[in-house]
Scaffold this motif. Structure first.
Motif: not given
Length: 340
Positions: A137-143, A304-311
């Protein structure tokens, strides 16, 4: 008449003090909630209503709830815990040296020579079937975020090496959270059991809130991995995510691969010596060279900032499939941020 006016004046004063106090308290509480897991905090809004309009008993109940669920303190403690972990990871190169130049092991106790080979002057992965498949189970970082990071890493690292680098696929940047089965402690499962696990993870994802994250630092480990180490500014903390996945997947190995607080992703893996020309000004001091390289990366990427919204629930049919572009089956779930 004078007595009535006196009573009215006193009542207005008391009411004004009460309203001002309630507004101040409500504002402070909102600030604490913004730094907490929104999925867990929804039921405390009801206490606010009780505080403003209800009885003294409700006020006591609300006060006890705050004592038991100090969200702000929890967030700070997780941040401090991550910082200490990252400090240790940054010291790893000094303490153990560049072990990857001696064909050492990965952080998952796999030999580097077992997973990489040099073919026609380029690094290629050695794909081996995972039996049974690893279920991660991983959190995905969008491209949207991974591609700029990957381009920066390649631009700054490539000039110093002769094709002895494996760069993580920018479409597969991820944060490992929890394993239902891993190669150290395999947990075989039938197709029905795998579907049940995936459904449990889907249900869990609905209770998790998107993570706003910031890159705390880049580190190079003694095993040659360039890692991005992140902090969470809002959303569900990784410790909470892992605890919920543990509850959803009771058959999972007791011993997991990573600390419960950590939030990190691999950018690249160094597998060979830097060019001789790159070492001219370092008197063959490899560790110093690597420290300076990491320092330059941090100047470019830190903050660097990002938003993680998928598991993702991933069946890896090859060992380290996510890291090595191997065979896998991915189920993607959006973080729903539903309150209880």
């Amino acid at each position: 008449m004078a007595r009535v006016l006196q009573w009215w004046s006193h009542s207005k004063t008391v009411a004004l003090i009460w309203v001002v106090s309630a507004v101040v308290f409500y504002t402070l509480f909102q600030m604490a909630l913004r730094n907490s897991n929104s999925a867990s905090s929804g039921r405390y809004y009801a206490f606010i209503s009780s505080l403003l309009f209800g009885s003294r008993e409700n006020f006591v109940e609300f006060d006890l709830a705050l004592m038991n669920f100090d969200f702000a303190d929890s967030l700070v403690s997780s941040e401090v815990r991550r910082s200490k972990l990252y400090d240790g990871m940054a010291r790893d190169l000094d303490e153990k040296g560049a072990a990857f130049l001696k064909q050492g092991e990965t952080s998952q106790s796999l030999s580097l020579s077992d997973i990489f080979t040099l073919k026609d002057g380029s690094v290629e992965p050695v794909l081996k079937a995972a039996i049974p498949p690893v279920r991660a189970n991983v959190l995905y970082l969008s491209t949207e975020y991974s591609v700029p990071i990957s381009e920066t890493v390649k631009r700054m690292v490539n000039p110093y090496f002769d094709n002895s680098i494996w760069f993580q696929n920018s479409s597969l940047y991820h944060f490992s959270m929890f394993h239902a089965s891993h190669h150290i402690t395999p947990v075989p499962a039938t197709e029905d059991e795998i579907e049940a696990e995936a459904n449990a993870v889907r249900a869990t994802s609905k209770t998790l809130c998107p993570l706003n994250i910031v890159l705390d630092r880049v580190v190079l480990t003694s095993t040659g991995v360039l890692l991005g180490c992140w902090q969470v500014t809002s959303g569900t903390d990784p410790t909470t995510i892992r605890a919920k996945l543990r509850a959803a997947l009771p058959r999972a190995p007791e011993k997991q691969l990573y600390d419960a607080a950590i939030l990190h992703t691999s950018f690249a893996r160094l597998l060979g010596q830097p060019k001789a020309s790159a070492m001219d000004s370092h008197n063959s001091d490899l560790v110093q060279f690597f420290h300076e390289l990491v320092a330059r990366l941090n100047m470019e990427l830190r903050g660097f900032r990002a938003v993680v919204s998928e598991l993702w629930y991933v069946e890896e049919y090859d060992v380290l499939a996510l890291a090595l572009n191997g065979r896998m089956k991915v189920r993607r779930f959006q973080l729903g941020c539903l309150t209880n």
